[in-house]
Design a protein around this motif. Structure first.
Motif, PDB file in Angstrom:
ATOM      1  N   VAL A 148       0.837  -1.204   0.000  1.00  8.45           N
ATOM      2  CA  VAL A 148       0.000   0.000   0.000  1.00  8.45           C
ATOM      3  C   VAL A 148       0.873   1.256   0.000  1.00  8.45           C
ATOM      4  N   ALA A 149       1.903   1.261   0.828  1.00  6.93           N
ATOM      5  CA  ALA A 149       2.792   2.422   0.907  1.00  6.93           C
ATOM      6  C   ALA A 149       3.511   2.647  -0.418  1.00  6.93           C
ATOM      7  N   ALA A 150       3.988   1.568  -1.029  1.00  6.58           N
ATOM      8  CA  ALA A 150       4.687   1.683  -2.310  1.00  6.58           C
ATOM      9  C   ALA A 150       3.749   2.198  -3.392  1.00  6.58           C
ATOM     10  N   ARG A 151       2.511   1.705  -3.388  1.00  5.59           N
ATOM     11  CA  ARG A 151       1.510   2.177  -4.347  1.00  5.59           C
ATOM     12  C   ARG A 151       1.215   3.662  -4.152  1.00  5.59           C
ATOM     13  N   ASP A 152       0.952   4.057  -2.913  1.00  3.71           N
ATOM     14  CA  ASP A 152       0.566   5.437  -2.627  1.00  3.71           C
ATOM     15  C   ASP A 152       1.703   6.423  -2.873  1.00  3.71           C
ATOM     16  N   CYS A 153       2.941   5.952  -2.785  1.00  8.39           N
ATOM     17  CA  CYS A 153       4.101   6.823  -2.997  1.00  8.39           C
ATOM     18  C   CYS A 153       4.654   6.722  -4.414  1.00  8.39           C
ATOM     19  N   SER A 154       3.933   6.022  -5.291  1.00  6.88           N
ATOM     20  CA  SER A 154       4.310   5.900  -6.708  1.00  6.88           C
ATOM     21  C   SER A 154       5.712   5.329  -6.911  1.00  6.88           C
ATOM     22  N   VAL A 155       6.036   4.299  -6.126  1.00  8.04           N
ATOM     23  CA  VAL A 155       7.310   3.602  -6.286  1.00  8.04           C
ATOM     24  C   VAL A 155       7.333   2.925  -7.657  1.00  8.04           C
ATOM     25  N   LYS A 156       8.476   2.981  -8.337  1.00  7.89           N
ATOM     26  CA  LYS A 156       8.583   2.423  -9.688  1.00  7.89           C
ATOM     27  C   LYS A 156       8.389   0.907  -9.700  1.00  7.89           C
ATOM     28  N   ARG A 157       8.994   0.223  -8.726  1.00 10.76           N
ATOM     29  CA  ARG A 157       8.917  -1.239  -8.719  1.00 10.76           C
ATOM     30  C   ARG A 157       9.119  -1.757  -7.298  1.00 10.76           C
ATOM     31  N   PHE A 158       8.359  -2.775  -6.962  1.00  9.28           N
ATOM     32  CA  PHE A 158       8.404  -3.389  -5.636  1.00  9.28           C
ATOM     33  C   PHE A 158       8.962  -4.810  -5.805  1.00  9.28           C
ATOM     34  N   ILE A 159      10.175  -5.004  -5.334  1.00  8.71           N
ATOM     35  CA  ILE A 159      10.862  -6.295  -5.460  1.00  8.71           C
ATOM     36  C   ILE A 159      10.919  -6.916  -4.076  1.00  8.71           C
ATOM     37  N   TYR A 160      10.447  -8.142  -3.959  1.00  8.07           N
ATOM     38  CA  TYR A 160      10.295  -8.707  -2.622  1.00  8.07           C
ATOM     39  C   TYR A 160      10.881 -10.111  -2.500  1.00  8.07           C
ATOM     40  N   ALA A 161      11.259 -10.417  -1.274  1.00 15.32           N
ATOM     41  CA  ALA A 161      11.805 -11.738  -0.964  1.00 15.32           C
ATOM     42  C   ALA A 161      10.670 -12.737  -0.850  1.00 15.32           C
ATOM     43  N   ALA A 162      10.550 -13.595  -1.839  1.00 14.60           N
ATOM     44  CA  ALA A 162       9.632 -14.730  -1.768  1.00 14.60           C
ATOM     45  C   ALA A 162      10.432 -15.927  -1.251  1.00 14.60           C
ATOM     46  N   SER A 163       9.877 -17.115  -1.334  1.00 17.25           N
ATOM     47  CA  SER A 163      10.558 -18.255  -0.719  1.00 17.25           C
ATOM     48  C   SER A 163      10.313 -19.550  -1.471  1.00 17.25           C
ATOM     49  N   SER A 164      11.330 -20.393  -1.479  1.00 20.56           N
ATOM     50  CA  SER A 164      11.200 -21.726  -2.083  1.00 20.56           C
ATOM     51  C   SER A 164      10.225 -22.590  -1.295  1.00 20.56           C
ATOM     52  N   SER A 165       9.893 -22.190  -0.068  1.00 23.55           N
ATOM     53  CA  SER A 165       8.930 -22.955   0.730  1.00 23.55           C
ATOM     54  C   SER A 165       7.551 -22.970   0.056  1.00 23.55           C
ATOM     55  N   THR A 166       7.320 -22.051  -0.864  1.00 17.04           N
ATOM     56  CA  THR A 166       6.051 -21.994  -1.588  1.00 17.04           C
ATOM     57  C   THR A 166       5.801 -23.274  -2.396  1.00 17.04           C
ATOM     58  N   TYR A 167       6.848 -23.984  -2.741  1.00 16.68           N
ATOM     59  CA  TYR A 167       6.668 -25.221  -3.517  1.00 16.68           C
ATOM     60  C   TYR A 167       6.037 -26.338  -2.687  1.00 16.68           C
TER      61      TYR A 167
END
Length: 333
Positions: A116-135
């Motif tokens: 929400v903060a990144a959207r409201d502040c017009s951040v160009k790109r949001f890159i996040y730490a996902a995880s192999s545990s998702t498999y």
């Protein structure tokens, strides 16, 4: 350093959440070395001031002590930021099994606050730490981004929910997102202490103290262990990507080879014995299999190679040699 080949524009201001942590601090150092302005947001629940002490005098570095569970803190941190590298989270499968509520508060509610903060502040790109545990319980090998199973822990659920939320923010609000599914990252600044320490720094400290590491299970469980330099490269490439096809998706971040725990300990003993020959004589012990553990993990990195030109430079042996040297120089009492 890998990042020098990428020519990342130094004019960018980049927010690293969890910037005092293991991966976050390495990202902060690389970005500052590139000339970028870096903001570090951390509540020091798991991050360490020691990891960023040397950065505090850099005029391009700003430390914000705050919690991603506070939306106002998130919005303040995102103001006039070009890119967000979101690393803040409560890691560890066992921790999430013991305390699922706090893991969910940080990893899901905190993640949503940052989106929400990144959207409201017009951040160009949001890159996040996902995880192999998702498999989860998927038996496909190697792991391919589009084929996942059912999560095996509360932690895995939180990281999968992150991906779902990121996708919604991309399609609904137009926020560019890239998720990076980390596979067993190791290297300098990784904390060897505490109940939820990762296996490599924990084993390193035990071996340096001539204590027997305890392997969960018979040692045949395997992982795609990934050195920190490969992870830093991937984050930089995610920032630098200009092809729209490379955004609003997820990538495996790994080396693309697996090593079982017996092989891992043998390598650690070999490399640490260079500093202390007695380490080669330390015996290994075996304990029960850990709840929520996935037996084997191996990543396909073809998608990252194709769309982000990711080419990991550190295999397990090269990474462990650097890591064990760093631990010996920095943590040996």
């Amino acid at each position: 350093m890998t990042n020098k080949k990428l020519h990342l524009d130094p004019k960018y201001c980049i927010l690293v959440t969890g910037g005092a942590g293991f991966i976050g601090s390495n990202l902060c150092i690389t970005l500052l070395n590139n000339g970028n302005k870096v903001r570090c947001l951390d509540n020091f629940a798991t991050g360490k001031l020691d990891n960023i002490n040397a950065l505090l005098s850099n005029p391009n570095f700003t430390l914000i002590e705050g919690d991603i569970r506070d939306i106002e803190v998130c919005k303040s941190a995102c103001k006039e930021v070009d890119y967000v590298l979101h690393q803040a989270a409560l890691g560890s499968v066992p921790r999430s099994i013991k305390d699922p509520i706090t893991s969910n508060d940080v990893n899901v509610s905190g993640f949503l606050n940052m989106l929400v903060a990144a959207r409201d502040c017009s951040v160009k790109r949001f890159i996040y730490a996902a995880s192999s545990s998702t498999y989860g319980d998927s038996e496909n090998m190697p792991k391919i981004e589009d084929v996942i199973g059912k999560p095996l822990s509360p932690y895995a659920i939180t990281k999968y929910v992150n991906e779902l939320y990121a996708n919604i923010f991309s399609t609904t609000y137009g926020l560019e997102t890239i998720g990076l599914r980390y596979f067993n990252v190791f290297g300098r600044h990784q904390d060897p202490n505490g109940a939820y320490a990762a296996v490599i720094p924990k084993f390193v400290m035990q071996l340096m103290n001539h204590e027997s590491p305890i392997i969960n299970g018979d040692g045949t469980y395997s992982r795609d262990f990934t050195y920190i330099e490969n992870v830093v490269q991937m984050n930089i490439r995610a920032i630098a990507a200009t092809d729209k096809k490379a955004t609003n998706t997820v990538y495996n971040v790994a080396y693309g080879e697996r090593t079982d725990l017996n092989e891992l300990v043998a390598l650690l003993k070999e490399y640490l014995s260079v500093f202390d020959s007695k380490i080669s004589e330390v015996q290994i012990k075996y304990g029960p299999t850990r709840q929520g553990d996935v037996p084997h993990s191996l990543a396909s990195i073809e998608k990252a190679k194709t769309l982000l030109e990711y080419h990991p430079e550190y295999d397990i042996k090269k990474g462990l040699k650097e890591a064990t040297t760093w631990y010996w120089q920095n943590l040996k009492q």
